[in-house]
Design a protein around this motif. Structure first.
Motif, PDB file in Angstrom:
ATOM      1  N   GLN A   1      35.711  30.455  30.266  1.00 34.67           N
ATOM      2  CA  GLN A   1      35.093  31.416  29.124  1.00 34.67           C
ATOM      3  C   GLN A   1      35.843  32.614  29.036  1.00 34.67           C
ATOM      4  O   GLN A   1      35.914  33.367  27.881  1.00 34.67           O
ATOM      5  N   GLY A   2      36.906  32.947  29.651  1.00 33.48           N
ATOM      6  CA  GLY A   2      37.989  34.125  29.440  1.00 33.48           C
ATOM      7  C   GLY A   2      37.305  35.288  29.866  1.00 33.48           C
ATOM      8  O   GLY A   2      37.737  36.413  29.459  1.00 33.48           O
ATOM      9  N   LEU A   3      36.147  35.346  30.567  1.00 33.56           N
ATOM     10  CA  LEU A   3      35.403  36.481  31.041  1.00 33.56           C
ATOM     11  C   LEU A   3      36.119  37.247  32.400  1.00 33.56           C
ATOM     12  O   LEU A   3      35.892  38.331  32.792  1.00 33.56           O
ATOM     13  N   ILE A   4      36.981  36.191  33.184  1.00 36.66           N
ATOM     14  CA  ILE A   4      37.777  36.614  34.391  1.00 36.66           C
ATOM     15  C   ILE A   4      39.088  36.016  34.013  1.00 36.66           C
ATOM     16  O   ILE A   4      39.298  34.982  33.372  1.00 36.66           O
ATOM     17  N   ALA A   5      40.201  36.831  34.995  1.00 35.52           N
ATOM     18  CA  ALA A   5      41.478  36.055  34.759  1.00 35.52           C
ATOM     19  C   ALA A   5      42.136  35.992  36.341  1.00 35.52           C
ATOM     20  O   ALA A   5      41.774  36.742  37.001  1.00 35.52           O
ATOM     21  N   GLU A   6      43.072  35.075  36.557  1.00 37.17           N
ATOM     22  CA  GLU A   6      43.587  35.123  37.859  1.00 37.17           C
ATOM     23  C   GLU A   6      44.715  36.298  37.716  1.00 37.17           C
ATOM     24  O   GLU A   6      45.513  36.587  36.970  1.00 37.17           O
TER      25      GLU A   6
ATOM     26  N   LEU B   1      30.628  42.803  40.075  1.00 28.72           N
ATOM     27  CA  LEU B   1      31.417  43.043  41.581  1.00 28.72           C
ATOM     28  C   LEU B   1      32.947  43.174  41.111  1.00 28.72           C
ATOM     29  O   LEU B   1      33.761  43.987  41.487  1.00 28.72           O
ATOM     30  N   LEU B   2      33.470  42.670  40.158  1.00 30.07           N
ATOM     31  CA  LEU B   2      34.884  42.497  39.688  1.00 30.07           C
ATOM     32  C   LEU B   2      35.101  43.979  38.902  1.00 30.07           C
ATOM     33  O   LEU B   2      36.140  44.221  38.940  1.00 30.07           O
ATOM     34  N   SER B   3      34.157  44.512  38.434  1.00 28.03           N
ATOM     35  CA  SER B   3      34.112  45.893  37.925  1.00 28.03           C
ATOM     36  C   SER B   3      34.622  46.686  38.758  1.00 28.03           C
ATOM     37  O   SER B   3      35.185  47.904  38.598  1.00 28.03           O
ATOM     38  N   GLU B   4      34.516  46.639  40.094  1.00 30.36           N
ATOM     39  CA  GLU B   4      34.770  47.368  41.176  1.00 30.36           C
ATOM     40  C   GLU B   4      36.165  46.988  41.648  1.00 30.36           C
ATOM     41  O   GLU B   4      36.829  48.390  42.317  1.00 30.36           O
ATOM     42  N   GLY B   5      36.620  46.290  41.333  1.00 26.63           N
ATOM     43  CA  GLY B   5      38.092  45.883  41.782  1.00 26.63           C
ATOM     44  C   GLY B   5      38.216  44.355  41.940  1.00 26.63           C
ATOM     45  O   GLY B   5      37.370  43.482  41.939  1.00 26.63           O
ATOM     46  N   ASP B   6      39.622  44.134  41.923  1.00 28.73           N
ATOM     47  CA  ASP B   6      40.054  42.563  41.858  1.00 28.73           C
ATOM     48  C   ASP B   6      39.392  41.911  43.134  1.00 28.73           C
ATOM     49  O   ASP B   6      39.542  42.659  44.326  1.00 28.73           O
ATOM     50  N   MET B   7      38.967  40.677  43.199  1.00 26.61           N
ATOM     51  CA  MET B   7      38.477  40.033  44.492  1.00 26.61           C
ATOM     52  C   MET B   7      38.886  38.555  44.448  1.00 26.61           C
ATOM     53  O   MET B   7      39.048  38.086  43.129  1.00 26.61           O
ATOM     54  N   HIS B   8      38.749  37.908  45.588  1.00 29.24           N
ATOM     55  CA  HIS B   8      38.684  36.588  45.530  1.00 29.24           C
ATOM     56  C   HIS B   8      37.318  36.114  46.021  1.00 29.24           C
ATOM     57  O   HIS B   8      36.533  36.848  46.441  1.00 29.24           O
ATOM     58  N   PRO B   9      36.859  35.017  45.671  1.00 26.60           N
ATOM     59  CA  PRO B   9      35.634  34.353  45.878  1.00 26.60           C
ATOM     60  C   PRO B   9      35.073  34.596  47.110  1.00 26.60           C
ATOM     61  O   PRO B   9      33.894  34.705  47.311  1.00 26.60           O
ATOM     62  N   TYR B  10      36.044  34.423  48.097  1.00 24.94           N
ATOM     63  CA  TYR B  10      35.410  34.408  49.542  1.00 24.94           C
ATOM     64  C   TYR B  10      34.867  36.038  49.702  1.00 24.94           C
ATOM     65  O   TYR B  10      33.810  36.138  50.096  1.00 24.94           O
ATOM     66  N   GLU B  11      35.718  36.929  49.307  1.00 27.36           N
ATOM     67  CA  GLU B  11      35.375  38.308  49.267  1.00 27.36           C
ATOM     68  C   GLU B  11      34.121  38.637  48.439  1.00 27.36           C
ATOM     69  O   GLU B  11      33.131  39.490  49.027  1.00 27.36           O
ATOM     70  N   MET B  12      33.771  37.816  47.530  1.00 32.25           N
ATOM     71  CA  MET B  12      32.563  38.210  46.580  1.00 32.25           C
ATOM     72  C   MET B  12      31.528  37.617  47.324  1.00 32.25           C
ATOM     73  O   MET B  12      30.500  38.231  47.234  1.00 32.25           O
TER      74      MET B  12
END
Length: 208
Positions: free
Chosen positions: A60-65, A19-30
């Motif tokens: 794990q360093g797979l995503i970042a804020e 999902l995040l590869s499509e664009g930055d998101m917050h968990p609620y949107e995910m």
């Protein structure tokens, strides 16, 4: 990319990274986007599980804020982005799970994300799975034949018969899919994706 990072990622984690590869998101949107796309048919999606998976991916360093925002009286929402390592993990995970005949949930998620790989690579990986499924089907057929020859009551073979029927259908579908991919009947990758109004509407609805 370490094998450890790939093996520790869960199907939910893969779906979040995709999902995040499509664009930055917050968990609620995910969560809303996964449900709008009916990805909850692949696994049960709860807010608790999703937020826990996000926390693990961050650890794990797979995503970042990338930011925190607040609208009105709503709680603060942290937006995340996928890291280069996270993008690589998705590809490596799909490469590992797509040819495997084990784990139906993992395969279904891998198949849903197979479009991230080149068409030819997907065909090669699916051929490996096809061979494994054909071998498993042969073992089931032999087992049923042996059991019947020994006079095992049919009522004890119902589950095996069901599995054999499912394997038969899976093998036939796999052959058809590979044929369609080889014939370019299925548009693939970015060239086969139409950034349609429906997609944009989904993203907008999930952001509300």
């Amino acid at each position: 990319m370490t094998l450890d990072a790939v093996t520790k990622i869960t199907p939910m984690g893969v779906m979040i990274l995709a999902l995040l590869s499509e664009g930055d998101m917050h968990p609620y949107e995910m969560a809303r986007l996964l449900r709008l796309r009916r990805d909850d048919r692949l696994m049960k999606i709860t807010n608790g599980t999703l937020y826990h998976s996000v926390a693990r991916l961050l650890e794990q360093g797979l995503i970042a804020e990338v930011g925190v925002d607040r609208e009105g009286n709503r709680p603060e929402r942290t937006t995340y982005t996928v890291t280069p390592v996270g993008s690589d993990v998705v590809l490596d995970w799909v490469r590992r799970e797509l040819p495997s005949a084990e784990g139906s949930t993992k395969f279904r998620v891998a198949l849903a994300e197979a479009h991230n790989l080149d068409r030819e690579e997907v065909i090669d990986l699916l051929r490996i799975r096809q061979v494994a499924l054909e071998e498993e089907y042969g073992l089931h057929a032999f087992g049923i034949s042996e059991a019947r020859a020994k006079g095992v009551p049919l009522q004890f073979l119902l589950e095996i018969e069901r599995q054999q029927a499912l394997l038969d259908a899976e093998v036939e579908w796999m052959r058809s899919l590979i044929t369609r991919l080889e014939a370019d009947e299925i548009p693939w990758g970015s060239a086969g994706f139409d950034d349609s109004d429906r997609y944009r509407a989904q993203r907008k609805a999930a952001q509300q």
